[in-house]
Design an enzyme around this catalytic site. Structure first.
Site, PDB file in Angstrom:
ATOM      1  CG  HIS A 191      -4.826  -4.469  -4.547  1.00  0.00           C
ATOM      2  ND1 HIS A 191      -4.027  -3.358  -4.516  1.00  0.00           N
ATOM      3  CD2 HIS A 191      -4.279  -5.346  -3.670  1.00  0.00           C
ATOM      4  CE1 HIS A 191      -3.038  -3.546  -3.655  1.00  0.00           C
ATOM      5  NE2 HIS A 191      -3.173  -4.745  -3.119  1.00  0.00           N
TER       6      HIS A 191
ATOM      7  CG  ASP B 179      -1.332 -12.093  -5.607  1.00  0.00           C
ATOM      8  OD1 ASP B 179      -1.746 -11.070  -5.030  1.00  0.00           O
ATOM      9  OD2 ASP B 179      -0.120 -12.391  -5.673  1.00  0.00           O
ATOM     10  CB  ILE B 180       2.147 -12.523  -9.786  1.00  0.00           C
ATOM     11  CG1 ILE B 180       3.041 -13.080 -10.860  1.00  0.00           C
ATOM     12  CG2 ILE B 180       2.927 -11.758  -8.739  1.00  0.00           C
ATOM     13  CD1 ILE B 180       3.717 -12.011 -11.705  1.00  0.00           C
TER      14      ILE B 180
HETATM   15  P1  AMP Z   1      -0.775  -5.557  -1.378  1.00  0.00           P
HETATM   16  O1  AMP Z   1       0.318  -5.979  -0.455  1.00  0.00           O
HETATM   17  O2  AMP Z   1      -2.130  -5.562  -0.729  1.00  0.00           O
HETATM   18  O3  AMP Z   1      -0.453  -4.264  -2.082  1.00  0.00           O
HETATM   19  O4  AMP Z   1      -0.870  -6.694  -2.478  1.00  0.00           O
HETATM   20  C1  AMP Z   1      -0.288  -6.601  -3.734  1.00  0.00           C
HETATM   21  C2  AMP Z   1      -0.428  -7.947  -4.394  1.00  0.00           C
HETATM   22  O5  AMP Z   1      -0.196  -7.791  -5.776  1.00  0.00           O
HETATM   23  C3  AMP Z   1       0.568  -8.998  -3.880  1.00  0.00           C
HETATM   24  O6  AMP Z   1      -0.157 -10.109  -3.371  1.00  0.00           O
HETATM   25  C4  AMP Z   1       1.375  -9.351  -5.120  1.00  0.00           C
HETATM   26  O7  AMP Z   1       1.716 -10.714  -5.182  1.00  0.00           O
HETATM   27  C5  AMP Z   1       0.426  -8.954  -6.241  1.00  0.00           C
HETATM   28  N1  AMP Z   1       1.054  -8.616  -7.518  1.00  0.00           N
HETATM   29  C6  AMP Z   1       2.075  -7.764  -7.735  1.00  0.00           C
HETATM   30  N2  AMP Z   1       2.369  -7.683  -9.046  1.00  0.00           N
HETATM   31  C7  AMP Z   1       1.490  -8.507  -9.677  1.00  0.00           C
HETATM   32  C8  AMP Z   1       1.282  -8.869 -11.049  1.00  0.00           C
HETATM   33  N3  AMP Z   1       2.031  -8.373 -12.050  1.00  0.00           N
HETATM   34  N4  AMP Z   1       0.288  -9.744 -11.328  1.00  0.00           N
HETATM   35  C9  AMP Z   1      -0.478 -10.264 -10.340  1.00  0.00           C
HETATM   36  N5  AMP Z   1      -0.334  -9.954  -9.037  1.00  0.00           N
HETATM   37  C10 AMP Z   1       0.646  -9.099  -8.707  1.00  0.00           C
END
Ligand code: AMP
Ligand code: ZN
Length: 113
Positions: A99, A29-30
């Site tokens: 996810h 996760d970023i």
């Molecule tokens: P959710 O709130 O369950 O939709 O989680 C989305 C997750 O995706 C969050 O924890 C973000 O930090 C993560 N995220 C968003 N964009 C990216 C990216 N480009 N690479 C890795 N993680 C990401």
């Protein structure tokens, strides 16, 4: 389609990929919420868990199995970890591509929201 996780799956934007096969990809996760924070996603664009068809239920089984294997690799298997799928607005889903979060490496809060 303008989907950030589809772009990661297509190698159009970079990610710290820990695992991939024909069906599933896992990457860090970023914006990690714990020392270990990995996202496990299907390559296929499924908007959320509510859109999963019965035929795709084995996909989630695979995602959980991969999360368990990554928990071992990341060293949190014994200390414990949390697997989370957020769904929809009130479920806190921000990225509309299914996810599974793998979180571990610290004591997580007892409350779930
Ligand atoms: P959710 O709130 O369950 O939709 O989680 C989305 C997750 O995706 C969050 O924890 C973000 O930090 C993560 N995220 C968003 N964009 C990216 C990216 N480009 N690479 C890795 N993680 C990401
Ligand atoms: Zn997508």
């Amino acid at each position: 389609m303008d989907c950030v996780f589809c772009k990661i799956a297509a190698s159009e934007i970079p990610a710290d990929i820990l695992y991939q096969d024909e069906q599933v990809i896992a990457f860090r996760d970023i914006n990690p919420q714990a020392p270990v924070h990995v996202l496990i996603i299907p390559r296929k664009h499924i908007p959320s868990v509510v859109e999963l068809s019965e035929a795709e239920s084995s996909l989630v089984e695979n995602m959980v199995s991969i999360a368990n294997q990554l928990a071992v690799k990341e060293g949190v298997s014994e200390s414990g970890y949390r697997l989370v799928i957020n769904c929809g607005e009130q479920g806190g889903q921000l990225v509309p591509h299914l996810h599974l979060h793998l979180l571990g490496g610290r004591q997580l809060a007892g409350e779930l929201g």
